[in-house]
Design a protein around this motif. Structure first.
Motif, PDB file in Angstrom:
ATOM      1  N   UNK A 124     -16.718  -8.193  46.084  1.00 49.78           N
ATOM      2  CA  UNK A 124     -16.551  -6.928  46.802  1.00 49.78           C
ATOM      3  C   UNK A 124     -15.571  -6.998  47.974  1.00 49.78           C
ATOM      4  N   UNK A 125     -15.444  -8.141  48.606  1.00 48.90           N
ATOM      5  CA  UNK A 125     -14.572  -8.249  49.778  1.00 48.90           C
ATOM      6  C   UNK A 125     -13.215  -8.886  49.449  1.00 48.90           C
ATOM      7  N   UNK A 126     -12.844  -8.936  48.176  1.00 46.59           N
ATOM      8  CA  UNK A 126     -11.599  -9.610  47.807  1.00 46.59           C
ATOM      9  C   UNK A 126     -10.504  -8.621  47.438  1.00 46.59           C
ATOM     10  N   UNK A 127      -9.265  -9.113  47.486  1.00 45.59           N
ATOM     11  CA  UNK A 127      -8.131  -8.274  47.106  1.00 45.59           C
ATOM     12  C   UNK A 127      -8.134  -8.000  45.602  1.00 45.59           C
ATOM     13  N   UNK A 128      -8.832  -8.831  44.816  1.00 45.57           N
ATOM     14  CA  UNK A 128      -8.865  -8.601  43.370  1.00 45.57           C
ATOM     15  C   UNK A 128      -9.610  -7.306  43.033  1.00 45.57           C
ATOM     16  N   UNK A 129     -10.466  -6.845  43.926  1.00 42.86           N
ATOM     17  CA  UNK A 129     -11.166  -5.576  43.728  1.00 42.86           C
ATOM     18  C   UNK A 129     -10.133  -4.450  43.593  1.00 42.86           C
ATOM     19  N   UNK A 130      -9.176  -4.438  44.509  1.00 41.65           N
ATOM     20  CA  UNK A 130      -8.103  -3.438  44.480  1.00 41.65           C
ATOM     21  C   UNK A 130      -7.259  -3.594  43.224  1.00 41.65           C
ATOM     22  N   UNK A 131      -6.992  -4.833  42.850  1.00 42.44           N
ATOM     23  CA  UNK A 131      -6.162  -5.156  41.690  1.00 42.44           C
ATOM     24  C   UNK A 131      -6.705  -4.489  40.430  1.00 42.44           C
ATOM     25  N   UNK A 132      -7.987  -4.656  40.170  1.00 44.63           N
ATOM     26  CA  UNK A 132      -8.601  -4.063  38.990  1.00 44.63           C
ATOM     27  C   UNK A 132      -8.606  -2.549  39.041  1.00 44.63           C
ATOM     28  N   UNK A 133      -8.900  -1.994  40.203  1.00 44.43           N
ATOM     29  CA  UNK A 133      -8.912  -0.539  40.341  1.00 44.43           C
ATOM     30  C   UNK A 133      -7.513   0.032  40.142  1.00 44.43           C
ATOM     31  N   UNK A 134      -6.496  -0.683  40.603  1.00 44.88           N
ATOM     32  CA  UNK A 134      -5.115  -0.250  40.401  1.00 44.88           C
ATOM     33  C   UNK A 134      -4.825  -0.175  38.903  1.00 44.88           C
ATOM     34  N   UNK A 135      -5.250  -1.195  38.159  1.00 39.15           N
ATOM     35  CA  UNK A 135      -5.012  -1.200  36.714  1.00 39.15           C
ATOM     36  C   UNK A 135      -5.777  -0.089  36.009  1.00 39.15           C
ATOM     37  N   UNK A 136      -6.947   0.246  36.478  1.00 36.68           N
ATOM     38  CA  UNK A 136      -7.670   1.356  35.856  1.00 36.68           C
ATOM     39  C   UNK A 136      -6.874   2.649  35.955  1.00 36.68           C
ATOM     40  N   UNK A 137      -6.126   2.808  37.021  1.00 41.29           N
ATOM     41  CA  UNK A 137      -5.315   4.014  37.200  1.00 41.29           C
ATOM     42  C   UNK A 137      -3.952   3.925  36.518  1.00 41.29           C
ATOM     43  N   UNK A 138      -3.380   2.728  36.389  1.00 42.68           N
ATOM     44  CA  UNK A 138      -1.987   2.587  35.964  1.00 42.68           C
ATOM     45  C   UNK A 138      -1.766   2.070  34.541  1.00 42.68           C
ATOM     46  N   UNK A 139      -2.701   1.361  33.994  1.00 38.27           N
ATOM     47  CA  UNK A 139      -2.485   0.726  32.678  1.00 38.27           C
ATOM     48  C   UNK A 139      -2.308   1.777  31.584  1.00 38.27           C
ATOM     49  N   UNK A 140      -1.563   1.397  30.571  1.00 31.60           N
ATOM     50  CA  UNK A 140      -1.306   2.291  29.440  1.00 31.60           C
ATOM     51  C   UNK A 140      -2.388   2.179  28.370  1.00 31.60           C
ATOM     52  N   UNK A 141      -3.444   1.430  28.668  1.00 31.91           N
ATOM     53  CA  UNK A 141      -4.567   1.297  27.736  1.00 31.91           C
ATOM     54  C   UNK A 141      -5.853   1.375  28.549  1.00 31.91           C
ATOM     55  N   UNK A 142      -6.989   1.562  27.895  1.00 31.92           N
ATOM     56  CA  UNK A 142      -8.264   1.540  28.617  1.00 31.92           C
ATOM     57  C   UNK A 142      -8.472   0.178  29.289  1.00 31.92           C
ATOM     58  N   UNK A 143      -9.176   0.192  30.427  1.00 31.59           N
ATOM     59  CA  UNK A 143      -9.431  -1.021  31.200  1.00 31.59           C
ATOM     60  C   UNK A 143     -10.934  -1.157  31.422  1.00 31.59           C
ATOM     61  N   UNK A 144     -11.442  -2.353  31.163  1.00 27.87           N
ATOM     62  CA  UNK A 144     -12.834  -2.673  31.469  1.00 27.87           C
ATOM     63  C   UNK A 144     -12.845  -3.716  32.572  1.00 27.87           C
ATOM     64  N   UNK A 145     -13.518  -3.395  33.677  1.00 31.35           N
ATOM     65  CA  UNK A 145     -13.688  -4.347  34.772  1.00 31.35           C
ATOM     66  C   UNK A 145     -15.080  -4.951  34.653  1.00 31.35           C
ATOM     67  N   UNK A 146     -15.135  -6.266  34.718  1.00 33.90           N
ATOM     68  CA  UNK A 146     -16.392  -6.984  34.481  1.00 33.90           C
ATOM     69  C   UNK A 146     -16.836  -7.642  35.788  1.00 33.90           C
ATOM     70  N   UNK A 147     -18.091  -7.404  36.129  1.00 35.26           N
ATOM     71  CA  UNK A 147     -18.670  -8.053  37.306  1.00 35.26           C
ATOM     72  C   UNK A 147     -19.135  -9.448  36.960  1.00 35.26           C
ATOM     73  N   UNK A 148     -19.212 -10.290  37.967  1.00 34.85           N
ATOM     74  CA  UNK A 148     -19.772 -11.617  37.787  1.00 34.85           C
ATOM     75  C   UNK A 148     -21.260 -11.483  37.504  1.00 34.85           C
ATOM     76  N   UNK A 149     -21.796 -12.363  36.662  1.00 35.93           N
ATOM     77  CA  UNK A 149     -23.243 -12.289  36.429  1.00 35.93           C
ATOM     78  C   UNK A 149     -23.995 -12.602  37.712  1.00 35.93           C
ATOM     79  N   UNK A 150     -25.165 -12.023  37.836  1.00 36.57           N
ATOM     80  CA  UNK A 150     -25.991 -12.293  39.007  1.00 36.57           C
ATOM     81  C   UNK A 150     -26.585 -13.693  38.904  1.00 36.57           C
ATOM     82  N   UNK A 151     -26.660 -14.404  40.035  1.00 39.30           N
ATOM     83  CA  UNK A 151     -27.267 -15.744  39.984  1.00 39.30           C
ATOM     84  C   UNK A 151     -28.756 -15.635  39.650  1.00 39.30           C
TER      85      UNK A 151
END
Length: 153
Positions: A124-151
């Motif tokens: 949640x506090x990483x720059x990769x959060x923005x990265x994935x959200x950017x791709x959800x808006x910009x990619x030319x195909x559907x995007x699935x963002x996957x969360x890390x499994x809970x410990x």
């Protein structure tokens, strides 16, 4: 700017692109991408990008000197992902791309004509959060963002 040039593919089987990462969410994304490729009878397309000398030479001498070692480590990350795919499903067709350069451009180009991009959501506090959200808006195909499994509790 969206890339619109097609990325060649073998035949017209569904192509599932996965952004390779060894983060917890990246590992979960690889597992999900394998499952998606299996269920769709598709081809898995692994992509790992790493920094290269850029056109503006904005890196320091130290960063430039460390670049070859960083690129070797990034290649090893891709090789480990290939091994996971082979160990998980030896019959699953896949291809790999190790790209020197901008990760946004590398993934965006490989999404053209793809059926799905799977990537880890990141912490949640990483720059990769923005990265994935950017791709959800910009990619030319559907995007699935996957969360890390809970410990385990």
């Amino acid at each position: 700017m969206k890339m619109t040039e097609p990325f060649t593919d073998e035949g017209r089987r569904p192509r599932i692109v996965v952004a390779v990462s060894e983060s917890p969410s990246g590992c979960a994304a690889l597992r999900q991408a394998i499952a998606e490729a299996r269920s769709r009878g598709g081809v898995l397309h692994l992509v790992r990008a790493c920094r290269d000398v850029d056109g503006f030479l904005s890196m320091t001498r130290t960063q430039a000197a460390e670049l070859p070692a960083s690129q070797r480590e990034n290649q090893q990350i891709l090789i480990r992902a290939e091994q996971i795919v082979s160990d998980t499903d030896a019959d699953l067709p896949f291809r790999s791309d190790f790209v020197k350069g901008d990760v946004y451009t590398a993934l965006e180009r490989r999404c053209v004509g793809a059926d799905l991009l799977v990537m880890g959501r990141g912490a949640p506090d990483s720059s990769t959060r923005f990265f994935g959200e950017w791709f959800q808006r910009q990619a030319t195909c559907p995007v699935t963002l996957v969360d890390a499994p809970l410990p385990p509790a």
